[in-house]
Motif scaffolding. Sequence first.
Motif, short mmCIF file in Angstrom:
data_model
loop_
_atom_site.label_atom_id
_atom_site.label_comp_id
_atom_site.label_asym_id
_atom_site.label_seq_id
_atom_site.Cartn_x
_atom_site.Cartn_y
_atom_site.Cartn_z
N THR A 91 0.83 -1.21 0.00
CA THR A 91 0.00 0.00 0.00
C THR A 91 0.86 1.25 0.00
OG1 THR A 91 -1.73 -1.17 1.23
CG2 THR A 91 -1.83 1.22 1.22
N THR A 92 1.89 1.26 0.85
CA THR A 92 2.74 2.44 0.96
C THR A 92 3.54 2.69 -0.31
OG1 THR A 92 2.94 2.00 3.34
CG2 THR A 92 4.49 3.56 2.39
N VAL A 93 4.11 1.63 -0.89
CA VAL A 93 4.88 1.79 -2.12
C VAL A 93 3.99 2.30 -3.25
CG1 VAL A 93 6.12 0.54 -3.93
CG2 VAL A 93 6.68 0.14 -1.53
N MET A 94 2.78 1.77 -3.35
CA MET A 94 1.84 2.23 -4.37
C MET A 94 1.50 3.71 -4.15
SD MET A 94 -1.84 0.54 -5.46
CE MET A 94 -1.12 -1.10 -5.41
N THR A 95 1.32 4.09 -2.90
CA THR A 95 1.00 5.48 -2.57
C THR A 95 2.15 6.40 -2.93
OG1 THR A 95 -0.44 4.76 -0.76
CG2 THR A 95 0.33 7.03 -0.71
N VAL A 96 3.38 6.00 -2.60
CA VAL A 96 4.56 6.80 -2.94
C VAL A 96 4.64 6.99 -4.45
CG1 VAL A 96 7.09 6.79 -2.97
CG2 VAL A 96 5.88 6.22 -0.87
N GLY A 97 4.36 5.92 -5.21
CA GLY A 97 4.38 6.03 -6.66
C GLY A 97 3.32 6.98 -7.19
N PHE A 98 2.11 6.94 -6.61
CA PHE A 98 1.04 7.82 -7.05
C PHE A 98 1.36 9.29 -6.72
CE2 PHE A 98 -2.63 4.51 -7.00
CZ PHE A 98 -2.19 4.05 -8.23
N VAL A 99 2.00 9.51 -5.59
CA VAL A 99 2.40 10.88 -5.25
C VAL A 99 3.42 11.38 -6.26
CG1 VAL A 99 3.63 12.27 -3.55
CG2 VAL A 99 1.89 10.68 -2.80
#
Length: 531
Positions: free
Chosen positions: A65-73
């Motif tokens: 979840t966190t890695v996906m969020t960092v990528g979206f940011v």
Amino acid sequence: MNSDIFLLVGGVGMFLMGMDVMTRALKDIAGSNLRGILARFTTTPLRGVLTGAAATALIQSSSATTVMTVGFVGAGLMSLPQALGIIYGANIGTTATGWLVSLLGFKLQLETVAMVTLLPASLINLLGRGGLARAGQVVAGLCLLLIGLELMQNAMAGATGLLRPEALPQGGLWGMLALAVAGLALTVLIQSSSATVALALVMLQGGSINLMQAAALVVGMNIGTTFTALLASVGGARVMRQAAVANLAFNVITSTIAFPLLLVLGPGLERLAAATGPLTALLMFHTGFNLAGTTLFLPMTGRFTALVARLVPARDEGGLALGLDRALLSDARAALTAARGASALLATRMFAALSAALQDQPDYRRLSALEPEMAKAIDELAQFLANLRLPADLPAEEEVYSALLHEADHLRRLLHRAGQKDRIQSLVEDRILRRPAVLMGGILARAASESGRYLESDRLARLETLIRHRTGRHRRGLLLGEHAGLYTLTEVFAHTDAMRWLQRVVHHTERIGYYDRTALRGLQQEAPPAA
């Protein structure tokens, strides 16, 4: 003792394999729904908390979840405050794994059922298709997880004579700190906070550690789980590094607060363990201090964002940092969503520069600033798309991919036209062509200011027809004027080139809008139901 060590290592490995298989299958099942939720339903930090907690509990991986969020940011699909909400929620959602392990592995003791179920689940995975195969993967992963848990329990039961709570650091600040560092190091090594929490539960159940020692280990594990997101942000845009540092800071501060609470509330935690059992007490502590950290940080998200911005200051990124994280390439739809966001940024910059130049009083400063950063950014986008591998039988993704490739090509061609400033000067000086040129400048200005690319297709089509009509008449007039001595041959060529330039700019702009709408339609389609 040697056999117990091998049993423990093998149990941890099987638990990790089961967790990985189950997480991958759950991510595939969630698919575009999860990505859509993360990207669209985080308009406030509070909604981000709920979204992050639900998504992490669903796919059983806070790191994913966190890695996906960092990528979206990094791709500009969400702001840093929105991402912080998801990060808070992911830390709450990750505690669901501990509750699952406690319920299925310790209380219900489903290890025998898991052994019996593993074969049919594996066969379903191997022989099934689509959703049926993914369901088999989930069940097979859960079976491996439970079998690995039993192996760890058996290993710790054989080691209880050698590993006792007395052999480990005891209560007190320094003893707790040493155990927290051990939990942090173990989580970084294994790259799974779920596995390390499960190991702490096994050791606690087997009597190898006491409740306070287990709680200290869990506090350290909470910090260690941020390492994956830090790695994902290396080499990324500034906002990606900010998101990863914010994740680390949140976990460090939350864990720092948990330490004195653990020392002060230790007797209360022991009484809770006497009433509910040590495993439940440990899990309530784990969930509780993550809830407390979220409750503390949520009202201060704005100030926390400003603090992170100071900790990770801006550096020269050419003004066109696309944030196309290579970690997104493993998820085709997420990568395509990020690529569309990057192309939107490039188009917006180019449209704004061209609109400033296509005025009665041209301003060429923005056009001059486009090179060479814009060319490098388009190359970065094209390379990102070239590295993307699409899964088979996904026509919507293939359509989006094709549209983005065409869009990148038209962006490159439009950039080439943008460098021909002498053509613009000829247009502005021509009384017949000045009006359509300024009209095109107005359309580009609206496209640059309204959500990236609001392109009026009908107006562009009418404008292209008008320019073609005027160009035909004007070319004949110029040639007649040259014969009559009104224009020099150089002036005829200059104005003819300017007409052709305007036609090509209108064409490339219209194509960029068309392919952007095509990509958007494809991304808005839900993933096709599995066969």
